[in-house]
Design a protein around this motif. Structure first.
Motif, PDB file in Angstrom:
ATOM      1  N   ASN A   1     -17.326 -16.630 -45.142  1.00 21.14           N
ATOM      2  CA  ASN A   1     -17.539 -17.983 -44.636  1.00 21.14           C
ATOM      3  C   ASN A   1     -17.955 -18.033 -43.177  1.00 21.14           C
ATOM      4  O   ASN A   1     -17.726 -19.020 -42.492  1.00 21.14           O
ATOM      5  CB  ASN A   1     -16.299 -18.848 -44.869  1.00 21.14           C
ATOM      6  CG  ASN A   1     -15.017 -18.190 -44.407  1.00 21.14           C
ATOM      7  OD1 ASN A   1     -14.986 -17.017 -44.044  1.00 21.14           O
ATOM      8  ND2 ASN A   1     -13.933 -18.946 -44.411  1.00 21.14           N
TER       9      ASN A   1
ATOM     10  N   ASP B   1     -19.830 -22.746 -51.955  1.00 22.01           N
ATOM     11  CA  ASP B   1     -20.268 -23.077 -50.596  1.00 22.01           C
ATOM     12  C   ASP B   1     -20.249 -24.581 -50.404  1.00 22.01           C
ATOM     13  O   ASP B   1     -20.704 -25.325 -51.266  1.00 22.01           O
ATOM     14  CB  ASP B   1     -21.670 -22.531 -50.326  1.00 22.01           C
ATOM     15  CG  ASP B   1     -21.974 -22.428 -48.842  1.00 22.01           C
ATOM     16  OD1 ASP B   1     -22.069 -23.490 -48.190  1.00 22.01           O
ATOM     17  OD2 ASP B   1     -22.112 -21.304 -48.334  1.00 22.01           O
TER      18      ASP B   1
ATOM     19  N   LEU C   1     -13.743 -13.846 -48.457  1.00 19.30           N
ATOM     20  CA  LEU C   1     -14.054 -14.929 -47.524  1.00 19.30           C
ATOM     21  C   LEU C   1     -15.312 -14.535 -46.750  1.00 19.30           C
ATOM     22  O   LEU C   1     -15.257 -13.795 -45.772  1.00 19.30           O
ATOM     23  CB  LEU C   1     -12.897 -15.175 -46.565  1.00 19.30           C
ATOM     24  CG  LEU C   1     -11.582 -15.681 -47.172  1.00 19.30           C
ATOM     25  CD1 LEU C   1     -10.546 -15.914 -46.076  1.00 19.30           C
ATOM     26  CD2 LEU C   1     -11.797 -16.952 -47.982  1.00 19.30           C
TER      27      LEU C   1
ATOM     28  N   ASN D   1     -16.132 -11.810 -42.886  1.00 21.11           N
ATOM     29  CA  ASN D   1     -16.658 -12.790 -41.950  1.00 21.11           C
ATOM     30  C   ASN D   1     -16.492 -12.255 -40.530  1.00 21.11           C
ATOM     31  O   ASN D   1     -16.067 -11.107 -40.332  1.00 21.11           O
ATOM     32  CB  ASN D   1     -15.956 -14.142 -42.132  1.00 21.11           C
ATOM     33  CG  ASN D   1     -14.442 -14.029 -42.060  1.00 21.11           C
ATOM     34  OD1 ASN D   1     -13.902 -13.131 -41.409  1.00 21.11           O
ATOM     35  ND2 ASN D   1     -13.741 -14.914 -42.735  1.00 21.11           N
TER      36      ASN D   1
ATOM     37  N   ARG E   1      -8.426 -24.384 -39.491  1.00 15.86           N
ATOM     38  CA  ARG E   1      -8.667 -24.055 -40.895  1.00 15.86           C
ATOM     39  C   ARG E   1      -7.405 -24.324 -41.714  1.00 15.86           C
ATOM     40  O   ARG E   1      -6.736 -23.393 -42.175  1.00 15.86           O
ATOM     41  CB  ARG E   1      -9.079 -22.590 -41.024  1.00 15.86           C
ATOM     42  CG  ARG E   1     -10.472 -22.287 -40.507  1.00 15.86           C
ATOM     43  CD  ARG E   1     -11.514 -22.872 -41.440  1.00 15.86           C
ATOM     44  NE  ARG E   1     -12.867 -22.526 -41.042  1.00 15.86           N
ATOM     45  CZ  ARG E   1     -13.944 -22.748 -41.782  1.00 15.86           C
ATOM     46  NH1 ARG E   1     -13.786 -23.336 -42.951  1.00 15.86           N
ATOM     47  NH2 ARG E   1     -15.137 -22.430 -41.352  1.00 15.86           N
TER      48      ARG E   1
ATOM     49  N   GLY F   1     -15.365 -18.573 -39.768  1.00 10.71           N
ATOM     50  CA  GLY F   1     -14.615 -18.481 -41.009  1.00 10.71           C
ATOM     51  C   GLY F   1     -13.117 -18.621 -40.878  1.00 10.71           C
ATOM     52  O   GLY F   1     -12.452 -19.113 -41.789  1.00 10.71           O
TER      53      GLY F   1
ATOM     54  N   GLY G   1     -18.383 -18.858 -49.681  1.00 14.63           N
ATOM     55  CA  GLY G   1     -19.547 -18.758 -48.806  1.00 14.63           C
ATOM     56  C   GLY G   1     -20.720 -18.153 -49.536  1.00 14.63           C
ATOM     57  O   GLY G   1     -20.589 -17.107 -50.176  1.00 14.63           O
TER      58      GLY G   1
END
Length: 493
Positions: free
Chosen positions: A201, A87, A199, A429, A372, A205, A63
């Protein structure tokens, strides 16, 4: 304590006490020169101190939005530069700002310093004033959404992290000495090894958009989720129902209205629209710096209370909708059934029947590991809040699936010894909010969270390499005294 300037020349004293004597940089070039000067005076970033391992990153960051960029700069501030950010978005489009975020302005006060990490010349205000001047800053009420993205793109340029865009994580695994990231990008699939992984993200996330089970059975042509592309242009002249009570619902209703929808209903299950943003009541350094040190009971109660009371839409966002005469807000209006009627959808609600052309679900995000698949190995091994702490009757809380993180934002094993690499991965995240509070994605606390994370990774890397640093200490032999600086006395006299 009052500062005593009596020993300073009068002109210096005036400059120190009257900020108006320094109008600030008048261009981005001047601002960037000041930032470079700040870093130079503070001797930042320091030299690398982590021993290199061939083909291994010290830290990989998934990210490159606000959280990833802030974490990267925080790491470089402590001398960790063997890092890389990945990313999946194209350069300049990271984060939600140009995709599913549809507000006109941020809800955060413009004065918050955000990802600046203590550098005045790295704040949004400094960036804004350098281009538009102090008067424009004073006139600004809230930060326009896309202007915030412009600022983050500038932040990336001046902090210069190594980012690889258009690169998605497809799997993650590890061993006792590191973590492996499987990635796919413009050069095809590849594997990267890192000692630590962050992470960063975003809001989704560890999951994705929350879709109530009821709606999964409804033909997708009749509905969109607010956090996916919505064909607003196609809604011109149509009737639209937006489900939700928060900022996302209001923003999407406004977009539909502004694209010419004939009628927009905002349908809210609650008896009344939330009016008080309880989170603002705890917006102080004590919460930012001390929340993670609280008991499980306190952390759970705080987050659950905020969720149950609801977070209202911003004042200006609500007015953006209500200025349209074809906008209707109905509270106490749960959806009980949805049935197609030709090309339209009939909704049976707690307040009667309504037929619409399209429904927008503004139902937010959820920690949903099934969305995910690239994190399947983490999901299989990580300790969740439901494993560690669940209040009676709260087993169905959305927070039950959140990871129970350690003090360093690290994932913890559900069964110790089965995944010794898991604590090398740090959740920076939204899913960290239950364990650490809002320091991983919200503008007010992002710098504090990034610095805490960087400090933790610094300590971990130093500890792992202690033998190397010890040997380096033993072998250090650069003399400060050469022996010719004095003459030793022959005796006492």
């Amino acid at each position: 304590m009052t500062k005593d300037n009596s020993a300073l020349p009068a002109d210096v004293t005036a400059a120190a006490t009257d900020p108006a004597t320094d109008p600030g940089p008048r261009s981005l070039a001047e601002l960037e020169a000041r930032l470079a000067r700040d870093l130079d005076v503070l001797a930042l970033p320091p030299a690398d101190w982590v021993p290199a391992r061939d083909g291994v990153l010290d830290v990989a960051i998934v990210g490159a939005g606000m959280a990833g960029l802030t974490a990267a700069f925080a790491l470089r501030k402590v001398g960790i530069s063997n890092i890389r950010l990945f990313d999946r978005a194209p350069a300049g489009r990271e984060g939600p700002w140009a995709t599913y975020a549809r507000m006109e302005t941020l809800r955060s006060p413009k004065t918050l310093t955000g990802p600046a990490l203590g550098f005045a010349n790295l704040t949004f205000r400094a960036w804004f004033e350098a281009q538009f001047g102090p008067a424009a800053w004073e006139a600004l009420h809230r930060i326009p959404r896309l202007q915030w993205l412009d600022y983050l793109n500038w932040y990336r340029r001046v902090t210069n992290p190594p980012v690889q865009n258009d690169t998605a994580l497809t799997a993650i695994s590890g061993d006792a000495d590191g973590v492996m990231l499987d990635l796919v990008g413009p050069e095809g699939p590849r594997r990267v090894r890192a000692r630590r992984v962050i992470l960063a993200n975003g809001r989704d996330g560890l999951g994705g958009p929350f879709v109530p089970s009821f709606w999964r059975a409804v033909d997708k042509r009749f509905w969109s989720h607010a956090h996916e592309p919505v064909g607003f242009a196609a809604l011109k002249g149509k009737s639209v129902a937006v489900l939700g009570a928060g900022a996302g619902a209001v923003d999407n209703a406004a977009e539909a209205l502004e694209h010419g929808a004939a009628k927009v209903y905002m349908l809210v299950r609650r008896a009344e629209l939330p009016r008080i943003n309880k989170g603002l009541g705890a917006g102080h350094p004590g919460m930012v710096l001390g929340f993670h040190a609280q008991s499980d009971e306190r952390r759970w109660a705080y987050n659950q209370y905020i969720a149950e009371t609801g977070v209202p839409a911003p004042h200006n966002s609500m007015l953006r909708c209500s200025r349209h005469p074809n906008f209707a807000l109905l509270t106490h209006c749960p959806i009980e059934a949805a049935e197609p009627d030709g090309d339209r959808l009939v909704l049976r609600t707690g307040r009667g029947m309504v037929t619409v052309d399209h429904v927008i679900l503004a139902t937010g995000f959820a920690v949903d590991w099934a969305q995910r698949p690239e994190l399947a190995e983490i999901a299989r091994h990580t300790l969740l809040w439901r494993d560690r702490y669940v209040l009676a009757g709260r087993e169905e809380s959305d927070f039950a699936l959140h990871p129970y993180l350690g003090a360093d934002f690290e994932f913890l094993e559900r069964s110790p010894g089965e995944a010794p690499w898991l604590n090398r991965i740090h959740a920076f995240n939204y899913a960290a909010v239950l364990s650490h509070g809002k320091v991983t994605g919200d503008i007010p606390g992002i710098s504090a969270g990034a610095e805490r994370l960087a400090d933790s990774i610094t300590a971990a890397l130093f500890t792992e390499d202690y033998d190397h640093h010890w040997q380096r200490l033993v072998e250090f032999d650069t003399p400060e005294l050469l022996g010719d600086e004095w003459t030793e006395a022959e005796d006492f006299q």
